[in-house]
Design a protein around this motif. Structure first.
Motif, short mmCIF file in Angstrom:
data_model
loop_
_atom_site.label_atom_id
_atom_site.label_comp_id
_atom_site.label_asym_id
_atom_site.label_seq_id
_atom_site.Cartn_x
_atom_site.Cartn_y
_atom_site.Cartn_z
N SER A 46 -5.67 4.46 -3.54
CA SER A 46 -5.56 5.23 -2.29
C SER A 46 -6.21 6.60 -2.42
O SER A 46 -6.94 7.05 -1.55
CB SER A 46 -4.10 5.44 -1.93
OG SER A 46 -3.35 4.34 -2.26
N LEU A 104 -6.30 -2.81 2.93
CA LEU A 104 -5.95 -1.65 2.12
C LEU A 104 -5.69 -2.09 0.68
O LEU A 104 -5.25 -3.22 0.45
CB LEU A 104 -4.68 -0.97 2.67
CG LEU A 104 -4.77 -0.31 4.04
CD1 LEU A 104 -3.42 0.30 4.40
CD2 LEU A 104 -5.83 0.76 4.10
N TYR A 144 0.86 -1.19 0.00
CA TYR A 144 0.00 0.00 0.00
C TYR A 144 0.90 1.24 0.00
O TYR A 144 1.88 1.30 0.75
CB TYR A 144 -0.89 0.00 1.25
CG TYR A 144 -1.69 1.27 1.35
CD1 TYR A 144 -2.84 1.45 0.60
CD2 TYR A 144 -1.26 2.32 2.17
CE1 TYR A 144 -3.55 2.63 0.66
CE2 TYR A 144 -1.96 3.49 2.24
CZ TYR A 144 -3.11 3.65 1.48
OH TYR A 144 -3.80 4.82 1.54
N ALA A 200 -3.75 -2.60 -2.65
CA ALA A 200 -2.34 -2.63 -3.05
C ALA A 200 -2.14 -1.68 -4.22
O ALA A 200 -3.03 -1.51 -5.05
CB ALA A 200 -1.96 -4.04 -3.46
N THR A 235 -2.80 -5.98 2.48
CA THR A 235 -3.00 -5.27 1.21
C THR A 235 -3.46 -6.27 0.15
O THR A 235 -2.93 -7.35 0.02
CB THR A 235 -1.72 -4.55 0.73
OG1 THR A 235 -0.63 -5.43 0.84
CG2 THR A 235 -1.44 -3.32 1.53
#
Lengths: 185, 154
Positions: free
Chosen positions: A142, B148, A129, B150, B113
């Motif tokens: 994100s 989360l 991430y 990746a 992730t």
């Protein structure tokens, strides 16, 4: 102050093309992420307190908590405690809304930690991430989660989940809520 | 060694029975009449050392046999569980699992992730569905992990 103001400033920063004064685009983005988290945290805190103190939902709970000197406004200033409350609620009741609130708060809190603490690199990462504060790629997942419309949507989901949880599923479950609250506070 | 400290979570004074090791956040505490380790994933691996330390403490008055140690799973156990669940039950490969410490709360979280289709508009929605699935398999595990997206490989 209304939590919406945190979203307003986050949106303003997101759309700010020319940084003012001596600020860099990186600090503007970091501050945007920080304000985005606070929008969601304050929204969740406000709605949680309002629901738990609503006599339409719970006839005895506010009085019981008052007798025990448990003041939710004060307690839920602790971010971890608010998350922990929903974690416990999910654990005890199995309602998916509680899981969702916990997941949203925990997740955006991670973004905020990266924004506020991981300043040695402009591109902090956890595993695979990444949150690039210097050259963000708008197509990167994100950043998609941090656009003003997505934040607004996330806020709506939070409120909807909290309302449904307390004015519907757990309505009149004073004893259940009292037990959970006194266990964690 | 005895010391009274304030536990912000318990909203009451708790007794710090022993500074158990040099590691972060590791204390044996007494709160609401129950003796337990502080909330820390890594706690279990230290129990042996701690018990030895406590046994040599002449001032302690707790009965070690009566210790009610709340067992938190080791991080390695959790990682193995997540991997099995995601790969075998939910058919998701290529995940990464990392520990992440919150500098403010001191909590250790597990970040997983997961690669996503780059055309997805709202990654949270996708990952939240997956998180809910994990919750259906293992509720306790779901609250210990954060999913989360990746970063896509360019």
């Amino acid at each position: 102050m209304n939590p919406q103001e945190f979203l307003n400033i986050a949106s303003y920063l997101y759309n700010l093309s020319t940084p003012q004064l001596h600020t860099s685009p990186e600090i503007i983005r970091r501050t945007h992420v920080n304000r985005a988290y606070y929008y969601l945290y304050h929204l969740a805190r406000k709605e949680t307190i309002a629901q738990l103190e609503d006599k339409e939902n719970f006839h005895n709970l506010p009085e019981w908590l008052n007798k025990d000197h448990i003041h939710l406004k004060e307690k839920f200033r602790d971010h971890k405690l608010l998350r922990h409350f929903y974690e416990k609620l999910y654990d005890e009741t199995n309602y998916d809304e509680a899981r969702k609130v916990h997941h949203i708060l925990s997740r955006y809190n991670i973004y905020r930690i990266l924004a506020d603490y991981h300043i040695d690199t402009c591109n902090p990462s956890i595993g695979r991430y990444r949150l690039n504060f210097q050259n963000p790629n708008p197509q990167n997942p994100s950043w998609k989660e941090l656009t003003p419309p997505t934040l607004q949507k996330r806020g709506n989901e939070l409120v909807e989940s909290i309302c449904n949880l307390f004015s519907n599923r757990l309505k009149n479950e004073d004893t259940t809520l009292y037990t959970i609250i006194t266990k964690i506070l | 060694m005895r010391k009274i400290i304030n536990d912000p979570l318990a909203d009451q004074d708790i007794e710090l029975l022993s500074p158990l090791s040099q590691s972060d956040n590791l204390y044996l505490i007494k709160s609401r009449g129950v003796t337990r380790l502080s909330r820390d994933f890594t706690a279990l691996s230290y129990i042996k050392t701690l018990l030895q330390e406590l046994e040599s403490e002449s001032t302690t008055n707790i009965n070690l046999n009566m210790l009610n140690l709340k067992r938190e799973p080791l991080i390695e156990e959790l990682k193995a569980k997540i991997e099995t669940l995601l790969k075998n039950n939910l058919k998701i490969a290529h995940i990464d699992i990392e520990e992440f410490k919150d500098p403010e709360s001191g909590e250790t979280q597990i970040i997983v992730t997961v690669p996503l289709d780059p055309n997805i508009e709202d990654p949270f929605e996708e990952l939240d569905k997956l998180h809910a699935e994990i919750g259906r398999f293992d509720k306790a595990l779901a609250t210990k992990i954060i999913l989360l997206p990746a970063e896509p490989t360019e």
